[in-house]
Design a protein around this motif. Structure first.
Motif: not given
Length: 129
Positions: A80-84, A109-111
């Motif tokens: 699962v790839v996430g950012c802000q 939606g990210g972090y």
């Protein structure tokens, strides 16, 4: 060779609730924010490989992103790839899928959405969660 994706159309995006379920079932979490952002708070057991760097000239793509991810994840891993907020993780996921990571999903939606939903994060000592 598989056709290269030029957009997000073929990349699966999941919301934070689905992402949390996936991680509970063994998916790895790849945080593509900068090291500075990551150090302010991140998901438990997150792997950090920045997709962009903030430079005096503006945002610059990490030219070794896929190579660096390949050092810590296998192409068969479920990721699962996430950012802000979801803006960097989407193109990062496209790049990974194009590089042969078959099971990479973008976390919409990210972090920020993760925190808004009250899910646990790891913060530096002395800071409240």
């Amino acid at each position: 060779m598989a056709p290269t994706l030029s957009s997000s159309e073929a990349v699966a995006t999941v919301d934070v609730h689905a992402a949390k379920r996936l991680m509970c079932s063994g998916h790895r979490y790849l945080d593509v924010r900068t090291v500075e952002e990551f150090n302010k708070g991140h998901l438990e057991n997150a792997i950090n490989v920045p997709y962009l760097f903030f430079t005096p000239q503006g945002r610059e793509k990490n030219s070794k992103f896929v190579e660096q991810v390949s050092l810590v994840c296998n192409k068969d891993d479920h990721i699962v790839v996430g950012c802000q907020s979801g803006m960097r993780s989407l193109p990062a996921t496209v790049d990974l899928v194009n590089a042969g990571f078959k099971h990479a999903k973008n976390m919409g939606g990210g972090y920020a959405a993760w925190v808004e939903n009250g899910f646990v994060v790891k913060k530096p000592k002395g800071e409240l969660q």
